[in-house]
Design an enzyme around this catalytic site. Structure first.
Site, PDB file in Angstrom:
ATOM      1  N   GLY A 103      29.927 -61.583   5.757  1.00  0.00           N
ATOM      2  CA  GLY A 103      28.722 -61.075   6.399  1.00  0.00           C
ATOM      3  C   GLY A 103      28.257 -61.921   7.561  1.00  0.00           C
ATOM      4  N   GLU A 136      34.597 -51.484  17.294  1.00  0.00           N
ATOM      5  CA  GLU A 136      34.507 -51.614  15.823  1.00  0.00           C
ATOM      6  C   GLU A 136      34.627 -50.241  15.168  1.00  0.00           C
ATOM      7  OE1 GLU A 136      33.396 -54.720  14.095  1.00  0.00           O
ATOM      8  OE2 GLU A 136      33.510 -53.770  12.135  1.00  0.00           O
ATOM      9  N   ASP A 148      25.298 -57.155  15.770  1.00  0.00           N
ATOM     10  CA  ASP A 148      26.242 -58.277  15.680  1.00  0.00           C
ATOM     11  C   ASP A 148      26.893 -58.558  17.032  1.00  0.00           C
ATOM     12  OD1 ASP A 148      25.574 -57.903  13.067  1.00  0.00           O
ATOM     13  OD2 ASP A 148      27.509 -57.077  12.467  1.00  0.00           O
TER      14      ASP A 148
END
Ligand code: GLA
Length: 338
Positions: A103, A136, A148
């Site tokens: 994570g 992604e 992110d």
């Protein structure tokens, strides 16, 4: 002369499972990341990896469908090549000191490091981040938000980054000087490409549909009008979490660290009870940290289902749990000549 591109991983201080609903987040970059070294030129991107077998061999002329590239890690490289469409190839090597599956956004850091090596324009952070977010989606089919990738590009040293995921406005929020960030490893691996993350996102979209306006603009009272108990809880998490991001910004600006600790506790409870992404191991870690002198507060961070806990504490606080990283936030992606 060669090139060295570096992109950091992140922890999120506040605002989880809000970014893909256009909400608010408050991540920061940690001093661990991914490095791509090598030289530009040629018609292929060819990258080896220190930590993984195989080579990413991607022709510029036709990167193909990244989802079918082998080895699996090379799918991220192929997807970034397809998104950035660089004029020149690149031959080099990937190194990482950022653990995977915990994570800490190792896939976003890989995407941003590769994009940086290929010449992405870092002066336009949201353009680079959006290309990497699409990469992604294409590489592994995880319908992630923008947090992110954007923090990996745009992070500032000593600050968390308030990101408005609807406008993509980014505001650095300096951390008070007497604060250290702790990242604690739960030891529980997670893989959000298994559908659990996509399921939460679909639930939020269904809740939004029932409320009849963007969850970003909805209030916890709107969430409470939903009959379905699961969708009601998901909407309650998102609406209260958006409020906690700005409450956290205020607490940090005013140096009110006890308030910051209470907000971390409230966010953890919301992610555990309303969003159902915590685990018993993580709940125990958070409780133990909360009871440790010098710790202001702690919460699960990132997508959840395992992974890491983030805590704010006084510098050099001793804790009895496994610390993966501790320190002050670092800046975002860089490209250097070597
Ligand atoms: C993952 C995703 C992010 C975000 C978080 C949860 O890290 O990549 O976009 O949704 O989960 O806050």
């Amino acid at each position: 002369m060669g090139l060295r591109a570096w992109a950091p991983g992140r922890v999120n201080l506040m605002g989880d499972h809000t970014d893909y609903m256009g909400g608010l987040v408050l991540p920061l970059a940690i001093g661990r990341g991914i490095v791509v070294t090598g030289d530009r030129g040629g018609d292929w991107v060819m990258l080896g990896s220190e930590g993984h077998p195989g080579v990413a061999e991607i022709p510029l002329a036709d990167a193909g469908d990244p989802a079918f590239v082998e080895p699996r890690w090379a799918r991220y490289v192929a997807a970034v090549v397809a998104e950035i469409a660089p004029d020149d190839g690149f031959v080099g090597m990937i190194q990482s000191d950022l653990p995977e599956g915990k994570g800490l956004s190792s896939s976003a850091a890989l995407e941003v490091a590769v994009a940086t090596a290929l010449g992405a324009d870092l002066s336009r952070p949201h353009v680079v981040a959006q290309a990497c977010q699409r990469a992604e989606h294409r590489a592994v089919g995880v319908p992630c938000g923008i947090m992110d990738q954007l923090v990996s590009v745009a992070a500032r040293a000593d600050a968390a980054l308030r990101i408005d995921c609807r406008s993509l406005d980014v505001t650095p929020v300096p951390l008070p000087p007497a604060v250290e960030v702790l990242v604690i490893d739960s030891g529980e691996a997670r893989d959000i490409s298994d559908g659990s993350y996509a399921e939460r996102r679909a639930e939020c979209e269904a809740a939004e549909e029932l409320i009849g306006r963007p969850l970003r603009d909805a209030t916890p009272a709107d969430a409470d009008t939903i009959d379905d108990p699961v969708l009601r809880r998901r909407a309650r998490h998102v609406t209260t979490e958006n409020e906690r991001v700005d409450a956290m910004v205020t607490a940090l600006v005013k140096d009110e660290l006890d308030t910051a600790g209470e907000l971390l506790a409230a966010s953890h409870a919301s992610l555990r009870d309303d969003f159902a992404v915590s685990t018993p191991t993580i709940d125990r870690l958070v409780a133990e940290l909360r009871g440790t002198p010098g710790v202001y507060g702690a919460r699960i961070t990132g997508a959840g289902f395992g992974g890491c806990v983030v805590a704010l504490c006084q510098p050099r606080t001793r804790v009895s749990v496994p610390v993966l990283w501790r320190g002050r936030p670092v800046g975002g992606a860089r490209l250097d000549d070597i």
